[in-house]
Design an enzyme around this catalytic site. Sequence first.
Site, mmCIF file in Angstrom:
data_model
loop_
_atom_site.group_PDB
_atom_site.id
_atom_site.type_symbol
_atom_site.label_atom_id
_atom_site.label_comp_id
_atom_site.label_asym_id
_atom_site.label_seq_id
_atom_site.Cartn_x
_atom_site.Cartn_y
_atom_site.Cartn_z
ATOM 1 N N HIS A 286 0.845 -1.092 0.004
ATOM 2 C CA HIS A 286 -0.011 -0.013 -0.040
ATOM 3 C C HIS A 286 0.778 1.280 -0.204
ATOM 4 O O HIS A 286 1.936 1.292 0.524
ATOM 5 C CB HIS A 286 -0.918 0.001 1.383
ATOM 6 C CG HIS A 286 -2.005 0.891 1.219
ATOM 7 N ND1 HIS A 286 -2.088 2.112 1.370
ATOM 8 C CD2 HIS A 286 -3.535 0.513 0.752
ATOM 9 C CE1 HIS A 286 -3.043 2.629 1.272
ATOM 10 N NE2 HIS A 286 -4.182 1.787 0.735
ATOM 11 N N ASP B 148 -8.095 -5.277 -0.178
ATOM 12 C CA ASP B 148 -8.254 -6.458 -1.142
ATOM 13 C C ASP B 148 -7.785 -7.561 -0.666
ATOM 14 O O ASP B 148 -8.423 -8.459 -1.624
ATOM 15 C CB ASP B 148 -7.763 -5.796 -2.377
ATOM 16 C CG ASP B 148 -8.225 -4.498 -2.976
ATOM 17 O OD1 ASP B 148 -7.322 -3.457 -3.003
ATOM 18 O OD2 ASP B 148 -9.630 -4.447 -2.739
#
Length: 430
Positions: free
Chosen positions: A307, A364
């Site tokens: 991320h 996700d």
Amino acid sequence: MDPIGIVRLGDENFEFPIMEGTEAERAIDLRTLRSKTGYIAFDEGYGNTGSCESGITFINGEKGILRHRGYPIEQLAEQSSFLETAYLIIYGELPSEVALKAFERNILSNATLDGKMYPIFEGFHQDSHPMAMLSSIINSLCTYHSEYATNNRKVDLEHFDAASSILMSKARTIAAMIYRKKMGLPMMDSDPSKSYSEDFLSMLLSKPEVPYVDTCGASKALDLFFLLHADHEQNCSTSTVRMVASSGTNLFSSISAGISALWGPSHGGANMAVIEMLEAIHATGDDGTGFIEAAKSGQAKLMGFGHRVYKNYDPRAKILGKSAVSVLEKIGINDPLLDIARRLERAALEDDYFVQRKLYPNVDFYSGIILKAIGIPVEFFTVMFALGRIPGWMANWKEIAENPKSRIHRPRQIYTGHNERNFVKIDKRS
Ligand code: SDX
């Protein structure tokens, strides 16, 4: 004395104000950099650049903190609903019981599409990607509700409550219609007596003569999924919405641009890519070790990991990981993909490659397992992400529209092309 930052260029010092946010994040205010120094700042991917001041969502990536209007995501996930959190994100405060009921009523009673929209769905090829269809059809709402999409900020703001209810509600209907058209199923009407998520699952999954009945808590799991995706500071798609809104574009078209940005595999498309990755690993019989090695050598990416902001565990991934287990238990499914995901997570969290790069599971990584378990087809996973993110996108659009000092987003560049040269007629070219 206000703190200042000093930038030394050559033998000259230039002073710039220091900005400090609510949580003590600091920035050098470079809004006068070019006029003062002739220089621009260069920050490809904007990893070190603040594009705006915003009061909607706070993330501390090092500590894995996510708050919406000051409320920790863990508390909202535990105690709130998607629509209540959507209200909070959009309007800035938790609603009273009366305000929440009115907000829910406006949304739940607004699902029906203008009949003239139906032929749009017929114009797409059967194998059209749902995200392409969603972005196009959401944008078309500005023609069917043009009184709320005038591109006159004052007028569009006056109608924001009506426009946002239309968007929150009809986005579900459009998503369900896209699915049913692709499956050759007749459209199912909305039932406003159901919750937001249950009504959506009913419009999506009911068979002709066999209405959808939620027997396993699927709508609660989907509501949590939507809540956890509701906003996430200045991510790629939200920044896109702000970029488009900054020129004065209406709510529907700005959100349509955000849907297109979310589609990419590095952003919202990752939830689909995670399932495809897990299924590929399952198919090869690999226990995940081989895949981890491939990811470390750059031959593959561990989708759902890493991320730009979180250099710690994404707090949403923690909550979704637990929700995946409970959804599968309630439905009575023993999904091998969950075991593979767990193995990958354990292996990656102990492996130097991932540890050194501070790569952790993101939102996700587990969400696809939940969506798959409740019957959402993989091709629609990113559509689900988009439905969840609509409140955040709308709140950011509103924040720009309400700011009288907001300016059109127009970054600069470092030019690396040709120096000046003269035109050569075609018969003289080599
Ligand atoms: C979302 O911004 C948001 O808030 C997004 C989001 C939201 O709610 O809106 O949180 C939702 O988009 C989550 C992210 C979903 N995407 C994925 O899961 C795709 C896989 N992840 C990567 O593509 C990547 O981690 C990004 C895109 C998410 C972040 O990319 P960055 O910050 O540009 O990091 P990078 O690509 O510069 O990687 C740094 C290093 C590189 O290795 P080196 O060059 O140092 O050798 O880490 C490696 C990368 O190769 N790396 C990975 C990896 N992610 C980064 N290696 C293997 N697998 C990965 N997933």
